[in-house]
Design an enzyme around this catalytic site. Sequence first.
Site, PDB file in Angstrom:
ATOM      1  N   GLU A  55       0.881  -1.153   0.135  1.00  0.00           N
ATOM      2  CA  GLU A  55      -0.061   0.079   0.049  1.00  0.00           C
ATOM      3  C   GLU A  55       0.810   1.202  -0.028  1.00  0.00           C
ATOM      4  OE1 GLU A  55      -0.322  -2.530   2.142  1.00  0.00           O
ATOM      5  OE2 GLU A  55      -2.250  -3.439   1.240  1.00  0.00           O
ATOM      6  N   HIS A 106     -14.703  -0.632   1.884  1.00  0.00           N
ATOM      7  CA  HIS A 106     -14.648  -1.563   2.841  1.00  0.00           C
ATOM      8  C   HIS A 106     -14.438  -0.781   4.352  1.00  0.00           C
ATOM      9  CE1 HIS A 106     -14.669  -4.376  -0.233  1.00  0.00           C
ATOM     10  NE2 HIS A 106     -14.729  -5.283   0.559  1.00  0.00           N
TER      11      HIS A 106
END
Lengths: 311, 271
Positions: A55, A106
């Site tokens: 990430e 999410h």
Amino acid sequence: MTKIATREAYGRALVELGRQNSQVVVLDADLSKSTMTHYFAREFPERFFNMGIAEQSLMATAAGLALSGKIPFASTFAVFAAGRAYDQVRNGIAYPKVNVKIAATHAGLTVGEDGASHQAVEDVTLMRAIPNMTVIVPADGEETRQAVFAAAAQQGPVYLRLGRPAVPVIYNGDYRFQIGRAHTLRQGKDAAVLACGVMVHEALRAAEELAAAGLDVMVVNMSTIKPLDREAVLAAAATGAVVTAEEHTVIGGLGSAVAEVLATTKPVPMAMIGIRDTFGESGKPDELMAKYGLTAADIVAAVKGLKGWVS
Amino acid sequence: MEKDWQTLTATARQIRRDIVRMVGAAGSGHPGGSLSAVEIVTALYFKVMRLDPERPDWPERDRFVLSKGHAAPVLYAALAERGFFAVDKLDTLRQLGSPLQGHPDRKALPGVEVSTGSLGHGLAVANGMALAGRLDGRDYRVYVLLGDGELEEGMVWEGAMAAAHYRLDNLTAIVDHNHLQIDGRVEEVMSPEPVADKFRAFGWEVQTIDGHDFGQILDALERTREVKGKPTVIIAETIKGKGVSFMENQAGWHGKAPKPEEVEKALAELA
């Protein structure tokens, strides 16, 4: 009731946007089938970059693409976008004001069964605290679609908070989303509920129930958390009682943002519906929303409490 | 070529003088890791890179990313000497309102490509620039300068993996291998060795050179243009504090400014 997940609407909107604007590129971190960026990847493989489970690299590479004229949308789960890659977002995107759109899916407890490690309950707080960052929490599919286009049209970093489950449709194509502009869904004079994300629908349900009980309640969709629509907050405060509702910790999110405005301008009795300084846990989304006090019934009780009604 | 080196050597000496003077004037800053990178940065800005100081945002320009952002003084000195801004502005380093921030700020100073300072970011940002160049069919090259201590950041290796995965042969990384970081010798604090083997295992073309020898630097940078299908890393063996006798190989000069008498002594050595 028609339902669509905001992540699904995001994935479809990206394809639409990609067809109109060849500068749009999309990056993901091995979650493209969950964040729904795989639709874009299928249609524009040369403009899609899977960065793997990395990430930090995801955010920094997006910054490099933006610094070269691209309009990157970087997607992963909210807990990783705002948490794992915080320094890359802060120092690599927000501080240099790079044109990266972070679409984090999410978010919140409605992740459900995956549990606390995957339920971002503090991402809005983190992103809102960073200078130069715009923070948007759409309420439904149509608002998500328009937020994607608005984010692409605005120069600079944007954090778009999206959810996993299908949520009720609130808006049709007549709606016009604008960054920084709240939308009043229902007028009312006795109290106001300022909500974002999945809680907007809960607020509308609560307002109906309260109407049946004789209370006339305003409902405002505060989809842009930053910059906050101060005029909308002050208009809500004119009712004399304000309840905020968010699928997020009450520390630093929408409730705090509203309180910051009201406490320094026009203090009115307030209540905050949100997660109470705790992590989530595994469970079905509906079960979690009930357990952590994020339902229409909780909003009803909060409004009645502010109005001095004993329930 | 020999004449080029003489000119580059003179430029490098001037950049070293600028570094010592500006960090001394600022009263804080990072001289050691700026001085170790002088020949590398000088070669790039005065010989290798396609640049136009009048057009810092020229789309066809080569890009330089200073991932070890604390070495801002060497970048500022090179930009000023190359004509991106007036040399006398160097005296404002780290002062309130100056575009010469303690670590590079791209919004404040034209010519700075990426705002750096938090270590480990630069390689992945450079990857994004290289990917964009390929998408747009532009033949610019991207150069990123990393510290050897910086290699301890996990994110560097995320970037290393991605650069090889995407076969970024328009990207060159240079490691300023001066063997010192704040707390001491890199090999003792947290060894990234063997650096060459690590990059090779990640799928990179690797060259190891003397980072103070213009001949080797220019040859290495020229060879990176011929490598196809993978990125190149040049591991430049350097001396921290190079050129100032009392700063050389001293970890203490990582982030300490010379006092006025030390500035005078250093400038005398660099005359």
